[in-house]
Design a protein around this motif. Structure first.
Motif, PDB file in Angstrom:
ATOM      1  N   GLU A  42       0.819  -1.229   0.000  1.00 60.86           N
ATOM      2  CA  GLU A  42       0.000   0.000   0.000  1.00 60.86           C
ATOM      3  C   GLU A  42       0.847   1.271   0.000  1.00 60.86           C
ATOM      4  O   GLU A  42       0.345   2.350  -0.217  1.00 60.86           O
ATOM      5  N   GLY A  43       2.088   1.166   0.329  1.00 59.53           N
ATOM      6  CA  GLY A  43       2.907   2.380   0.390  1.00 59.53           C
ATOM      7  C   GLY A  43       4.131   2.177   1.269  1.00 59.53           C
ATOM      8  O   GLY A  43       4.545   1.046   1.527  1.00 59.53           O
ATOM      9  N   LEU A  44       4.659   3.303   1.745  1.00 54.04           N
ATOM     10  CA  LEU A  44       5.871   3.252   2.572  1.00 54.04           C
ATOM     11  C   LEU A  44       5.502   3.325   4.052  1.00 54.04           C
ATOM     12  O   LEU A  44       4.567   4.039   4.424  1.00 54.04           O
ATOM     13  N   THR A  45       6.246   2.614   4.871  1.00 48.10           N
ATOM     14  CA  THR A  45       6.074   2.746   6.317  1.00 48.10           C
ATOM     15  C   THR A  45       7.388   3.274   6.898  1.00 48.10           C
ATOM     16  O   THR A  45       8.469   2.814   6.510  1.00 48.10           O
ATOM     17  N   LEU A  46       7.246   4.242   7.800  1.00 53.77           N
ATOM     18  CA  LEU A  46       8.422   4.827   8.455  1.00 53.77           C
ATOM     19  C   LEU A  46       8.521   4.290   9.886  1.00 53.77           C
ATOM     20  O   LEU A  46       7.567   4.367  10.649  1.00 53.77           O
TER      21      LEU A  46
END
Ligand SMILES: Cc1cc2nc3c(=O)[nH]c(=O)nc-3n(C[C@H](O)[C@H](O)[C@H](O)COP(=O)(O)O)c2cc1C
Length: 330
Positions: free
Chosen positions: A40-44
């Protein structure tokens, strides 16, 4: 539903924007972040192995640093015409999970957003004395608006509080000279040239201690300027929050980043200063110098860099150490 090409930037774009995000400032250039690309995207995530316990015992500045990287990412994405849909402090099994970033094509990117994005590569921390900033009323109005938009407050306390801050800073530096644990951590992180993290000698003043009295005392470095440029007249801003949660710290880092980039875009030099806000007693005293009743998080010096100084760029860790792909769901 869009095709993958419409809902996700290419891997090459992800690498390029994360590399720019990692140009963000961090305490002692510790770069305490990890990025994971999922479906779904980037996780920080924050990286607890990179906390500085003697300086930042609660990990507050670690989270502020990650917030700065998150805001850098947002502007880097905009330059590639992607909007970042950020969820802060999402539900996660990991306490280190600070934010998720989903991507949507940006309908419109403004000139001022592009100016902040292009400032990322030029921004660096200036620890030498600086002259008073030019067009300061305009700049202050812009950074105040950016901070308020991120839910933070900013106050300019430079002229009225400088003598008090200088005295407080000198006293604190003297006390910390006698703290072997703090000194060992400082010597570990600052004053070397070999590593892709920490602060190199070239970014530290040659005549420390005392070059900039409100600044943190670092090991002596090699950065110099003409003797005529030695008086520091930089404005001193204080970023404050209403409360002191991890979400506040993350948002504070985002506001810090936006403020530093806006000043850089205007040709101003900047330096975050946190030694006085990392200890309870001095943090309370900084709070007493403010008109508002917010909690001081970070001080920022803003001014005109000495023309005689050469800019120094601090290194960053290789992307392979901070950006990972989660292939488990693909
Ligand atoms: C939370 C935080 C605290 C910082 N505190 C200080 C400080 O007290 N004194 C200082 O000179 N720089 C401080 N910095 C700046 C970092 O040392 C700097 O960002 C880092 O060395 C990377 O260098 P660059 O900003 O030139 O890219 C701080 C930065 C952050 C994000």
């Amino acid at each position: 539903m869009g095709t993958p090409a419409e809902t996700m930037p290419s891997w090459r774009t992800i690498e390029s924007v994360v590399a720019l995000a990692c140009r963000a400032p961090s305490l002692h250039n510790s770069q305490p972040w990890r990025w994971v690309l999922e479906h779904e995207g980037l996780t920080l995530f924050s990286d607890p192995d990179r906390i500085l316990p003697a300086t930042d015992s609660f990990g507050r500045q670690m989270v502020v640093s990650c917030g700065a990287a998150l805001n850098h990412l947002k502007y880097a994405l905009l330059e590639h015409h992607w909007d970042a849909a950020i969820e802060r402090m999402p539900h996660s099994a990991s306490r280190q999970c600070l934010a998720t970033v989903a991507f949507t094509p940006a309908a419109e990117v403004s000139g001022s957003e592009i100016a902040l994005a292009t400032a990322i590569a030029r921004r660096h921390t200036e620890r030498l004395p600086m002259a008073a900033p030019n067009s300061w009323d305009d700049a202050l109005a812009q950074v105040t608006e950016l901070a308020e938009r991120a839910g933070m407050h900013v106050e300019d306390i430079g002229d009225r509080a400088r003598p008090t801050l200088e005295a407080m800073s000198r006293r604190l530096s003297g006390l910390r000279r006698g703290n072997p644990v703090y000194q060992a951590e400082l010597q570990w992180w600052a004053g070397h040239a070999l590593y892709p993290d920490g602060i190199p000698s070239a970014a530290l003043p040659a005549s420390s201690p005392g070059t900039v009295p409100v600044g943190r005392e670092f090991p002596t470095g090699t950065a110099t300027c003409d003797p005529g440029d030695m008086e520091d007249r930089a404005a001193i801003l204080v970023l404050t929050t209403d409360s002191d949660s991890r979400l506040d710290w993350l948002r504070c880092g985002e506001a810090l980043s936006a403020l530093l980039l806006a000043c850089t875009a205007r040709g101003l030099g900047t330096c975050p200063v946190t030694h006085m806000t990392e200890l309870g007693e001095t943090r309370t005293r900084v709070g007493e110098l403010l008109d508002g009743d917010g909690l001081p998080q970070v001080l920022i010096r803003v001014g005109l860099r000495p023309q005689s100084a050469s800019p120094s760029t601090t290194p960053r860790r290789p992307l392979s150490e901070v950006l990972f792909r989660d292939r488990s769901e693909s």
